[in-house]
Design an enzyme around this catalytic site. Structure first.
Site, PDB file in Angstrom:
ATOM      1  N   HIS A 131       0.833  -1.206   0.000  1.00 13.17           N
ATOM      2  CA  HIS A 131       0.000   0.000   0.000  1.00 13.17           C
ATOM      3  C   HIS A 131       0.869   1.258   0.000  1.00 13.17           C
ATOM      4  O   HIS A 131       1.840   1.353   0.741  1.00 13.17           O
ATOM      5  CB  HIS A 131      -0.890  -0.006   1.250  1.00 13.17           C
ATOM      6  CG  HIS A 131      -1.847   1.140   1.281  1.00 13.17           C
ATOM      7  ND1 HIS A 131      -3.005   1.152   0.541  1.00 13.17           N
ATOM      8  CD2 HIS A 131      -1.811   2.322   1.934  1.00 13.17           C
ATOM      9  CE1 HIS A 131      -3.654   2.294   0.749  1.00 13.17           C
ATOM     10  NE2 HIS A 131      -2.955   3.011   1.594  1.00 13.17           N
ATOM     11  N   LYS A 150       1.625  -2.605   5.767  1.00 14.94           N
ATOM     12  CA  LYS A 150       2.606  -2.458   4.679  1.00 14.94           C
ATOM     13  C   LYS A 150       2.201  -3.214   3.423  1.00 14.94           C
ATOM     14  O   LYS A 150       2.891  -3.152   2.413  1.00 14.94           O
ATOM     15  CB  LYS A 150       3.971  -2.967   5.145  1.00 14.94           C
ATOM     16  CG  LYS A 150       4.651  -2.047   6.139  1.00 14.94           C
ATOM     17  CD  LYS A 150       6.112  -2.420   6.284  1.00 14.94           C
ATOM     18  CE  LYS A 150       6.941  -1.193   6.583  1.00 14.94           C
ATOM     19  NZ  LYS A 150       8.376  -1.458   6.524  1.00 14.94           N
ATOM     20  N   GLU A 151       1.139  -3.998   3.509  1.00  9.51           N
ATOM     21  CA  GLU A 151       0.724  -4.772   2.337  1.00  9.51           C
ATOM     22  C   GLU A 151      -0.622  -4.266   1.823  1.00  9.51           C
ATOM     23  O   GLU A 151      -0.690  -3.240   1.178  1.00  9.51           O
ATOM     24  CB  GLU A 151       0.738  -6.264   2.673  1.00  9.51           C
ATOM     25  CG  GLU A 151       2.151  -6.706   3.112  1.00  9.51           C
ATOM     26  CD  GLU A 151       2.293  -8.208   3.336  1.00  9.51           C
ATOM     27  OE1 GLU A 151       1.579  -9.011   2.710  1.00  9.51           O
ATOM     28  OE2 GLU A 151       3.146  -8.594   4.163  1.00  9.51           O
ATOM     29  N   MET A 152      -1.715  -4.903   2.199  1.00  6.50           N
ATOM     30  CA  MET A 152      -3.012  -4.468   1.692  1.00  6.50           C
ATOM     31  C   MET A 152      -3.630  -3.380   2.578  1.00  6.50           C
ATOM     32  O   MET A 152      -4.561  -2.687   2.162  1.00  6.50           O
ATOM     33  CB  MET A 152      -3.924  -5.668   1.507  1.00  6.50           C
ATOM     34  CG  MET A 152      -3.374  -6.620   0.424  1.00  6.50           C
ATOM     35  SD  MET A 152      -4.071  -8.294   0.497  1.00  6.50           S
ATOM     36  CE  MET A 152      -5.512  -8.103  -0.556  1.00  6.50           C
TER      37      MET A 152
END
Lengths: 331, 331
Positions: A80, A122-124
């Site tokens: 993200h 830090k991802e979705m």
């Protein structure tokens, strides 16, 4: 052919086939079985649905791209707001055979893993609550969850269950190496067979064995010589808290390794040649010659199996009240 | 049936079918024809290949997602380094029927369009030279380009030609509305038919007509009342340089409009209800009642056709000398 004769012939063939690879440290991949097809079909949609992310842009398939060996082929992933991920994205292919999920094994199984990236900032960068709220606002999803699970209410438990069921279908049988194991002796060239012999005799198979050619244990990265990296990941220590587990990572599967570059938990090895060289020196104390290295690499490329083959899923449209993606609001 | 009788029957059916919609301002979509299948198959791979971007993360399918009506369902798109795109991503579905490509029509056709995002620093942020260098370093691509185009050298001309050929296959026939046009009178409900009648009588069809229900002209956004937006896009003026062309945009296709939210060049209308209301007031000077609006929306949802159905492409792996993606180097 009589029925009894047929059974006898089948049994004989089975015994013959088993005897071919019974003494080998690597076994052929068998096609996925005991799959709940309805769950898997729903899970396929969810796997490709970027509405499980805050931005509406990142899906499971973004970093575990099924057109690209179940990886993103990046050193570390993009999350993200273009954040740099901390670790190389492992392949989802044959992941059902892993002893646990993630490089440090912090998730027990595919279902436990599936919830992680959705809520990882830090991802979705979403939350399970919001992901479920989005899905519950999409009429076709509500109907499909009801049909598949028999429930009125969408829950994260069903979301991750469906994704995991889809991921269980992502096995890659029938590689040239498996054909060879099963008795087709011309499936491998002389160099590829020599590479396999080197792979066994040099000790690679100590960790890279079984049907997945890895995935069954945690081992120390840098056993004979220390591994140098800027990547701060501590491996298994992050799960157990024990200093002795520092730098122990799950041994990655070598199935489809031709497709899953770059290599290692930090993605530092760009090519198979480099990865084989580093592994030989650091894990086995062995410096492969260029010729030996090339043979091992030739063998490794025979582990590319049939890639998952399915129609691209068509996602149900959002409803008028579906939460809108928020890709930019925090910038 | 005799051959002549068959021809006669076919001709009769054809005449009958034509007579059904001959007087209608909207025509059914016909399946794609005259497709070079080999080019389209190569183009499908390229369409899904993020190695055409600097980051190795963004493909054509990222913003024109074929699981999501050929759009990204975002207000404006996410580009390299999470840059916010300037305009709403138009659908690739049925785009071959457009008078020109992009909202301002600056590309004459699909082939001319395909090269744009690759080299746009706010989108895929690559260059044509580097994209070609990447493809030319991938052995399976080199072989496929040679097989498809008969040439030894990959060029951007062939890359965009193949992508455009694939995009020509992305038509969506057999919507319920087309079934109705072709004579299946129970394909639409009474409300949906009433919505179509309103759509015609209110003047929507003046711009949204033909097989694509739009895409055939440039029109001023805010004809009766000015359109208020923070989006700086000037539309057709950016192409012609003429002040008179300011705020003229290509009329978007309404095919699959149920899937292609949010709406308008700035993505400001989140729902069909809102889009129909705004269009009525600003373009036609007409305030639809809630009931009328609902009927028009019901009609619009009958324009969802059969979505493209194909196996996900498996991309050929990079070679050892393939340029590595550069997602983070400029941060």
């Amino acid at each position: 052919m009589q029925f009894n004769t047929l059974i006898l012939a089948t049994l004989t063939a089975s015994v013959l086939i088993q005897s071919v690879f019974a003494d080998e440290p690597i076994q052929p991949i068998t096609p996925a079985k005991s799959i709940n097809a309805a769950q898997a079909e729903l899970g396929k949609k969810l796997y490709f649905d970027p509405r499980l992310s805050k931005s509406g842009f990142i899906s499971c398939n973004s970093c575990h791209n099924l057109s690209m060996g179940g990886t993103d082929n990046l050193t570390t992933s993009i999350g993200h707001n273009w954040q740099q991920g901390p670790i190389n994205s492992p392949t989802v292919l044959n992941a059902s055979m892993n002893i646990a999920q993630f490089w440090d094994g912090r998730a027990a199984d595919l279902k436990a893993q599936a919830g992680g990236p959705i809520a990882n900032p830090k991802e979705m960068a979403f939350t399970h609550e919001l992901a479920v709220e989005v899905l519950a606002s999409i009429p076709q999803y509500v109907a499909e969850f009801k049909q598949v699970f028999g429930t009125e209410k969408v829950t994260i438990d069903e979301v991750t269950q469906a994704i995991a069921e889809f991921e269980k279908t992502l096995v890659t049988p029938n590689s040239r190496f498996d054909q060879w194991l099963l008795g087709k002796k011309d499936a491998l060239s002389a160099d590829e067979q020599a590479g396999y012999k080197l792979f066994k005799e040099s000790g690679c198979v100590a960790c890279h064995n079984g049907a997945a050619v890895g995935g069954s244990s945690f081992q120390k990265m840098g056993l004979v010589e220390p591994y140098k990296t800027d990547n701060p990941a501590e491996g298994r220590k992050a799960v157990t808290g024990k200093d002795a587990d520092r730098f122990f990572f799950k041994v990655p599967t070598l199935r489809n390794v031709e497709l899953t570059y770059p290599y290692f938990h930090d993605g530092a090895a760009k090519t198979l040649t480099e990865a084989v060289d580093t592994m030989g020196r650091l894990q086995l104390g062995k410096k492969f010659t260029a010729e030996e290295n090339a043979k091992v690499v030739a063998f490794l490329k025979t582990l590319t199996g049939e890639q998952p083959s399915f129609l691209i899923p068509i996602l149900p449209p959002s409803g008028d009240k579906t939460l809108h993606p928020q890709p930019f609001n925090e910038k």
